[in-house]
Write an enzyme that holds these catalytic residues in place. Sequence first.
Site: not given
Ligand code: URA
Length: 236
Positions: A96
């Site tokens: 993310d």
């Molecule tokens: N899980 C998440 O919530 N975000 C990420 O970026 C990777 C794994």
Amino acid sequence: MAGSGIGSRRYCEELIRDGRVMVDGKVATLGMKVDPAKNLICVDGKKVTVSKRHVCLMVNKPKGYVSTVKDPQGRPKVTDLVRIPGVRLFPVGRLDCQTSGLILLTNDGELAYMLTHPKYGVWKTYHALVKGIPGPKALAALREGVPLAEGRTAPARVELLRVLRGPHALLEISLREGKKRQVRKMCRYVGHPVVELKRVRLGFLTLKGLRTGEYRFLTQEEIERLKELAGRGRQK
Ligand code: URA
């Protein structure tokens, strides 16, 4: 052309000046924009095949960078942190925008597939700073799997590393799958939303020696080990 092994840049320029290079049946000119993936390039009537050098590198992604190749909102991209002339890199999987840490960039489609497809199941480890202090029940639920809209999460490794002021807790969570925003959704489900999230390990790879925003090339040996690891984890 120089990247295809024909010869040095200067030699390739000479070939073009001498009119020996054709692009899609027309005589090439210096400075002409050509995409070897789309255009047919011939030297003295013979087709040139561009040998694609496969590379893979690890980036310590800062928060605020997207891990897509395009972003309609114009946010900084993790690929902006690395510039290798003539090599078009793409991220292996996603983090993310607000998640930091280890992400691989490559131009090797096979490697990317092996590292992201659920059937290969490479372990990915995250450090999640969460609100509150998860008790034994919450930790057990995270380990066993929680029901998300996308389906039940697979068994995970979860450790409570530290209790901090707030109160907050630092969890180490290792997953073999990669549902969208999985760690955030899992923690929210058990009542402990994520405040900060960082990926610290992928298989045997760690961020050791890499500061935020820095990158390094993986060695050929590391790439082979990753492929072997993914192959071993393969579930039929
Ligand atoms: N899980 C998440 O919530 N975000 C990420 O970026 C990777 C794994």
